[in-house]
Write an enzyme that holds these catalytic residues in place. Structure first.
Site, PDB file in Angstrom:
ATOM      1  N   CYS A 171       0.799  -1.233   0.000  1.00  0.00           N
ATOM      2  CA  CYS A 171       0.000   0.000   0.000  1.00  0.00           C
ATOM      3  C   CYS A 171       0.832   1.283   0.000  1.00  0.00           C
ATOM      4  O   CYS A 171       0.745   2.069  -0.940  1.00  0.00           O
ATOM      5  CB  CYS A 171      -0.954  -0.004   1.187  1.00  0.00           C
ATOM      6  SG  CYS A 171      -2.277  -1.196   0.949  1.00  0.00           S
ATOM      7  N   ARG A 222       5.061  -7.942  -1.157  1.00  0.00           N
ATOM      8  CA  ARG A 222       5.059  -6.811  -2.096  1.00  0.00           C
ATOM      9  C   ARG A 222       5.857  -5.636  -1.514  1.00  0.00           C
ATOM     10  O   ARG A 222       5.610  -5.203  -0.408  1.00  0.00           O
ATOM     11  CB  ARG A 222       3.611  -6.398  -2.413  1.00  0.00           C
ATOM     12  CG  ARG A 222       2.912  -7.418  -3.315  1.00  0.00           C
ATOM     13  CD  ARG A 222       1.475  -7.062  -3.584  1.00  0.00           C
ATOM     14  NE  ARG A 222       0.594  -7.336  -2.461  1.00  0.00           N
ATOM     15  CZ  ARG A 222      -0.738  -7.259  -2.514  1.00  0.00           C
ATOM     16  NH1 ARG A 222      -1.333  -6.917  -3.637  1.00  0.00           N
ATOM     17  NH2 ARG A 222      -1.474  -7.523  -1.454  1.00  0.00           N
TER      18      ARG A 222
HETATM   19  P1  NAD Z   1      -4.733  -8.657  -3.993  1.00  0.00           P
HETATM   20  O1  NAD Z   1      -3.817  -8.626  -5.156  1.00  0.00           O
HETATM   21  O2  NAD Z   1      -4.396  -9.494  -2.808  1.00  0.00           O
HETATM   22  O3  NAD Z   1      -6.181  -9.159  -4.512  1.00  0.00           O
HETATM   23  C1  NAD Z   1      -6.796  -8.721  -5.660  1.00  0.00           C
HETATM   24  C2  NAD Z   1      -7.697  -9.840  -6.179  1.00  0.00           C
HETATM   25  O4  NAD Z   1      -8.489  -9.342  -7.257  1.00  0.00           O
HETATM   26  C3  NAD Z   1      -6.928 -11.034  -6.731  1.00  0.00           C
HETATM   27  O5  NAD Z   1      -7.409 -12.231  -6.135  1.00  0.00           O
HETATM   28  C4  NAD Z   1      -7.235 -11.008  -8.230  1.00  0.00           C
HETATM   29  O6  NAD Z   1      -7.273 -12.287  -8.818  1.00  0.00           O
HETATM   30  C5  NAD Z   1      -8.602 -10.362  -8.230  1.00  0.00           C
HETATM   31  N1  NAD Z   1      -9.010  -9.759  -9.494  1.00  0.00           N
HETATM   32  C6  NAD Z   1      -8.257  -9.045 -10.365  1.00  0.00           C
HETATM   33  N2  NAD Z   1      -9.026  -8.643 -11.403  1.00  0.00           N
HETATM   34  C7  NAD Z   1     -10.270  -9.075 -11.169  1.00  0.00           C
HETATM   35  C8  NAD Z   1     -11.507  -8.979 -11.868  1.00  0.00           C
HETATM   36  N3  NAD Z   1     -11.601  -8.292 -13.002  1.00  0.00           N
HETATM   37  N4  NAD Z   1     -12.590  -9.572 -11.338  1.00  0.00           N
HETATM   38  C9  NAD Z   1     -12.509 -10.253 -10.176  1.00  0.00           C
HETATM   39  N5  NAD Z   1     -11.374 -10.381  -9.469  1.00  0.00           N
HETATM   40  C10 NAD Z   1     -10.270  -9.811  -9.958  1.00  0.00           C
HETATM   41  O7  NAD Z   1      -4.976  -7.158  -3.589  1.00  0.00           O
HETATM   42  P2  NAD Z   1      -5.307  -6.570  -2.116  1.00  0.00           P
HETATM   43  O8  NAD Z   1      -4.070  -6.473  -1.313  1.00  0.00           O
HETATM   44  O9  NAD Z   1      -6.490  -7.287  -1.560  1.00  0.00           O
HETATM   45  O10 NAD Z   1      -5.711  -5.084  -2.515  1.00  0.00           O
HETATM   46  C11 NAD Z   1      -6.910  -4.801  -3.195  1.00  0.00           C
HETATM   47  C12 NAD Z   1      -7.106  -3.299  -3.202  1.00  0.00           C
HETATM   48  O11 NAD Z   1      -7.286  -2.821  -1.869  1.00  0.00           O
HETATM   49  C13 NAD Z   1      -5.926  -2.498  -3.768  1.00  0.00           C
HETATM   50  O12 NAD Z   1      -6.431  -1.384  -4.429  1.00  0.00           O
HETATM   51  C14 NAD Z   1      -5.178  -2.079  -2.526  1.00  0.00           C
HETATM   52  O13 NAD Z   1      -4.439  -0.907  -2.734  1.00  0.00           O
HETATM   53  C15 NAD Z   1      -6.309  -1.832  -1.559  1.00  0.00           C
HETATM   54  N6  NAD Z   1      -5.930  -1.980  -0.155  1.00  0.00           N
HETATM   55  C16 NAD Z   1      -5.126  -3.004   0.225  1.00  0.00           C
HETATM   56  C17 NAD Z   1      -4.791  -3.150   1.565  1.00  0.00           C
HETATM   57  C18 NAD Z   1      -3.861  -4.254   2.014  1.00  0.00           C
HETATM   58  O14 NAD Z   1      -3.351  -4.164   3.128  1.00  0.00           O
HETATM   59  N7  NAD Z   1      -3.620  -5.282   1.205  1.00  0.00           N
HETATM   60  C19 NAD Z   1      -5.300  -2.252   2.523  1.00  0.00           C
HETATM   61  C20 NAD Z   1      -6.154  -1.247   2.105  1.00  0.00           C
HETATM   62  C21 NAD Z   1      -6.462  -1.125   0.759  1.00  0.00           C
END
Ligand code: NAD
Length: 428
Positions: A258, A325
């Site tokens: 993030c 990451r």
């Molecule tokens: P991640 O990569 O772990 O998960 C994303 C998921 O989305 C994956 O499983 C992927 O296969 C799926 N995906 C991609 N394209 C898709 C589609 N078209 N339809 C359905 N599924 C699809 O990501 P994350 O860490 O969960 O982060 C997700 C979002 O939340 C990002 O924008 C991130 O910045 C934000 N965020 C993350 C955190 C954190 O701590 N990880 C905290 C706050 C906000």
């Protein structure tokens, strides 16, 4: 339809999607999870949890009958009106946010005025407006709500259950009301605002927290020059209610999925609109340099690193997660290998993933095995098992005696009692 326990859809079952799904399932909502990754969906359907997040497996198991996993949107669209978008928004080569997964979701939407996209993914301010425009061009009158996520990996379920605040940005329509009602049982302070302000809250929060980290890291570096102990300084600063104690822990810099990408996205967003975000540039530079300072500490004690054996304790970007990451360990390992050092490493959870990302690094399978014959070790991730390490035994395994505590998490007295040399960040 009852808004309190209405079925919801979660699109994207990564860290945010799974925690959101588990959290709402625990509150009694039926949750229809959709992901394009068929292998992930298969594992989730079989009851496996593809990520490491404390407590998540237990909640997913106990709420199993309310959770459904699929690669197909159809079922979710039929049963849920609120579609929580939790897809990844990684950085592009230019440092902007890659919104292609968000665009894919938009393209897969039906021409419906009874559904709403609820954006939990972190997106640059202006995305909501652009998505609404794209939907309109495609003849899809869906509602749109910005509901940024603030969870921290490692304590994500706790953060879902007890958020500091819930931010809902919308146009004052049914969808915003429905999202507010969904979160209502959590009793958190609500910031209900317009879409672009909600989007900005998320990036500004991460930019501020990153600034705090880079700030205390610079104070630590000055402490090293002056002989002050940065932990004492941070304690004294943090007790000032205007400052607050959080995020004043100096170390080898922040990483993770993030902060680096979100502050880069904010910097680029500002730059693209003609504003030079000077402070953020400094925050990023300080963070990059901080990771490299560890190498200078090693050189200070060991001299030339060619042929020296250095052990990295911990690889994940922080404890209690398997997320690699932007982990500081990646930069550190690459720098050490480039200096000619031999690098061995251990992480209790992230190792399988780290192996793929760190060619040239040895993974002997345990902390003690990784320390065998080491000239120095660096605490990179403050997993409890490292802070509780028996330093007498560690000293016997090591060839040299240097311990660099990259997180200021070790007890210097315990390390020294093992006959080792302790070097922290910003501590005399
Ligand atoms: P991640 O990569 O772990 O998960 C994303 C998921 O989305 C994956 O499983 C992927 O296969 C799926 N995906 C991609 N394209 C898709 C589609 N078209 N339809 C359905 N599924 C699809 O990501 P994350 O860490 O969960 O982060 C997700 C979002 O939340 C990002 O924008 C991130 O910045 C934000 N965020 C993350 C955190 C954190 O701590 N990880 C905290 C706050 C906000």
């Amino acid at each position: 339809m009852s808004t309190e326990r209405e079925p919801i859809a979660v699109i994207g079952t990564g860290y945010v999607g799974l925690v959101t799904a588990a959290g709402f399932a625990e509150l009694g909502n039926e949750v229809l999870c959709v992901d394009v990754d068929a292998a992930k969906v298969e594992r989730l359907t079989a009851g496996e949890v593809p990520i490491y997040e404390p407590g998540l497996a237990e909640v997913l198991e106990s709420c199993r009958e309310r959770l459904h996993f699929s690669t197909q949107l159809a079922d979710a669209l039929e049963r849920a009106r609120l579609l929580f978008v939790c897809v990844g928004t990684p950085p592009t080569h230019s440092g902007d946010a890659d919104l292609s997964a968000v665009h894919d979701v938009v393209a897969s939407m039906p021409a419906s005025d009874t559904h709403a996209l609820v954006m939990k993914s972190t997106v640059p301010p202006g995305t909501g407006t652009a998505v609404k425009r794209a939907l309109a061009q495609q003849g899809k009158p869906l509602a749109y709500v910005s509901c940024p996520e603030f969870l921290r990996e490692g304590s994500a379920l706790k953060d879902f259950r007890h958020p500091d605040r819930v931010v809902v940005g919308d146009e004052g329509d049914w969808a915003g009301d429905a999202v507010v009602a969904l979160y209502e049982p959590l009793g958190a302070p609500l910031v209900r605002t317009d879409v672009v302000s909600a989007e900005m809250v998320k990036l500004a929060t991460n930019a501020f927290l990153s600034t705090k980290i880079s700030f205390i890291n610079e104070i630590a570096n000055v402490c090293e020059e002056t002989g002050a102990d940065v932990l004492e300084v941070a304690r004294g600063m943090g007790l000032d209610s205007r400052v607050g104690p959080a995020f004043l822990r100096p170390g080898i810099g922040f990483g993770g999925s993030c902060f680096p990408k979100d502050i880069s996205a904010l910097k680029q967003l500002a730059g693209n609109s003609g504003y030079h975000f000077q402070l953020l540039n400094a925050v990023i530079e300080v963070n990059d340099l901080q990771k490299r300072r560890v190498v200078s500490k090693l050189v200070k004690h060991l001299g030339d690193l060619v042929g020296k054996r250095v052990t990295l304790l911990g690889l994940a970007f922080k404890p209690d997660t398997d997320d690699m990451r932007e982990a500081s360990s990646l930069v550190l390992a690459a720098r050490l290998l480039a200096e000619g050092a031999h690098v061995s490493a251990y992480d209790p959870v992230a190792e399988a993933h780290a192996r793929e990302l760190m060619p040239g690094v040895d993974f002997p399978g345990s902390a003690l095995a990784a320390l065998e014959g080491a000239d120095a070790c660096v605490l990179v991730t403050e997993w409890a098992q490292f802070t509780e390490l028996d330093w007498q035994t560690a000293a016997q395994a090591m060839r040299g005696e240097l311990v660099v505590d990259g997180r200021n998490a070790l007890d210097p007295a315990a390390v020294r009692a093992g006959g080792l040399t302790y070097e922290g960040i910003g501590r005399p």
